[in-house]
Design an enzyme around this catalytic site. Structure first.
Site, mmCIF file in Angstrom:
data_model
loop_
_atom_site.group_PDB
_atom_site.id
_atom_site.type_symbol
_atom_site.label_atom_id
_atom_site.label_comp_id
_atom_site.label_asym_id
_atom_site.label_seq_id
_atom_site.Cartn_x
_atom_site.Cartn_y
_atom_site.Cartn_z
ATOM 1 N N CYS A 274 117.928 90.191 38.673
ATOM 2 C CA CYS A 274 119.351 90.214 39.066
ATOM 3 C C CYS A 274 119.554 91.230 40.179
ATOM 4 O O CYS A 274 120.296 90.973 41.136
ATOM 5 C CB CYS A 274 120.234 90.568 37.873
ATOM 6 S SG CYS A 274 120.494 89.229 36.698
ATOM 7 N N GLY B 197 102.882 85.028 28.582
ATOM 8 C CA GLY B 197 102.764 86.184 29.468
ATOM 9 C C GLY B 197 104.015 86.438 30.280
ATOM 10 O O GLY B 197 103.976 87.199 31.252
ATOM 11 N N HIS C 291 114.081 86.993 33.149
ATOM 12 C CA HIS C 291 115.051 86.285 33.995
ATOM 13 C C HIS C 291 114.299 85.050 34.463
ATOM 14 O O HIS C 291 113.257 85.183 35.139
ATOM 15 C CB HIS C 291 115.481 87.167 35.173
ATOM 16 C CG HIS C 291 116.502 86.546 36.086
ATOM 17 N ND1 HIS C 291 117.685 87.178 36.412
ATOM 18 C CD2 HIS C 291 116.511 85.366 36.752
ATOM 19 C CE1 HIS C 291 118.385 86.411 37.239
ATOM 20 N NE2 HIS C 291 117.675 85.301 37.467
ATOM 21 N N HIS D 109 112.340 82.304 36.055
ATOM 22 C CA HIS D 109 111.791 82.238 37.407
ATOM 23 C C HIS D 109 110.724 81.172 37.477
ATOM 24 O O HIS D 109 109.947 80.984 36.549
ATOM 25 C CB HIS D 109 111.231 83.591 37.854
ATOM 26 C CG HIS D 109 110.312 84.242 36.866
ATOM 27 N ND1 HIS D 109 110.768 84.921 35.754
ATOM 28 C CD2 HIS D 109 108.965 84.302 36.815
ATOM 29 C CE1 HIS D 109 109.740 85.388 35.066
ATOM 30 N NE2 HIS D 109 108.623 85.012 35.682
HETATM 31 P P1 DGP Z 1 105.958 86.251 34.605
HETATM 32 O O1 DGP Z 1 104.656 86.620 33.995
HETATM 33 O O2 DGP Z 1 106.130 84.743 34.668
HETATM 34 O O3 DGP Z 1 107.148 86.929 33.967
HETATM 35 O O4 DGP Z 1 105.863 86.734 36.102
HETATM 36 C C1 DGP Z 1 106.648 87.750 36.641
HETATM 37 C C2 DGP Z 1 106.163 87.967 38.031
HETATM 38 O O5 DGP Z 1 107.086 88.819 38.646
HETATM 39 C C3 DGP Z 1 104.797 88.647 38.150
HETATM 40 O O6 DGP Z 1 103.891 87.757 38.806
HETATM 41 C C4 DGP Z 1 105.037 89.879 38.990
HETATM 42 C C5 DGP Z 1 106.412 89.656 39.548
HETATM 43 N N1 DGP Z 1 107.223 90.859 39.653
HETATM 44 C C6 DGP Z 1 107.517 91.715 38.643
HETATM 45 N N2 DGP Z 1 108.326 92.698 39.106
HETATM 46 C C7 DGP Z 1 108.559 92.422 40.409
HETATM 47 C C8 DGP Z 1 109.326 93.073 41.416
HETATM 48 O O7 DGP Z 1 109.985 94.102 41.220
HETATM 49 N N3 DGP Z 1 109.312 92.513 42.649
HETATM 50 C C9 DGP Z 1 108.615 91.356 42.922
HETATM 51 N N4 DGP Z 1 108.674 90.896 44.165
HETATM 52 N N5 DGP Z 1 107.892 90.716 41.996
HETATM 53 C C10 DGP Z 1 107.864 91.257 40.757
#
Ligand code: DGP
Length: 111
Positions: free
Chosen positions: A6, A92, A97, A99
């Site tokens: 968010c 995992g 949120h 995505h």
């Molecule tokens: P999931 O495992 O599906 O919840 O993947 C979450 C993804 O989000 C992971 O591949 C790393 C990415 N991620 C986590 N925090 C951040 C962030 O602050 N910025 C960005 N650009 N990506 C993030």
């Protein structure tokens, strides 16, 4: 609510945003596992696929259309790409949120 996605959508946290429209933001994953690894998120906070309501039906359809558009503009539509939702702890899912991972730019192995 303290949700990092968010905050990215509201530009309160930095991210490399590659696409935005009224309903979605797409940005580079901070920890890419492919040459192209974007996360497409609804601006509306939805925790996961498990939390979808009937009223989100149209939004989810639009999410796939946004993914198709991004794949085309990023030049990976013809070679192909992978779309992934992680849902809950066994998958995992780390960020609560919803995505959609868009992965491409190389031949992807299923592992
Ligand atoms: P999931 O495992 O599906 O919840 O993947 C979450 C993804 O989000 C992971 O591949 C790393 C990415 N991620 C986590 N925090 C951040 C962030 O602050 N910025 C960005 N650009 N990506 C993030």
């Amino acid at each position: 609510m303290n949700c990092i996605f968010c905050q990215i959508a509201k530009k309160e946290l930095p991210a490399t945003i590659i696409y935005e429209d009224e309903s979605f933001v797409a940005f580079k994953d901070i920890n890419p596992i492919a040459p192209i690894h974007y996360l497409i998120i609804p601006k509306k906070h939805i925790t996961s696929i498990n939390h979808l309501e009937l009223q989100d039906k149209e939004l989810m359809g639009e999410l796939f259309l946004a993914a198709k558009k991004i794949a085309k503009t990023q030049g990976i539509a013809d070679n192909g790409y992978r779309l992934v939702f992680n849902v809950g702890k066994d998958s995992g899912q780390m960020v609560d949120h919803l995505h959609l991972h868009l992965l491409g730019g190389k031949k992807l192995l299923w592992s």
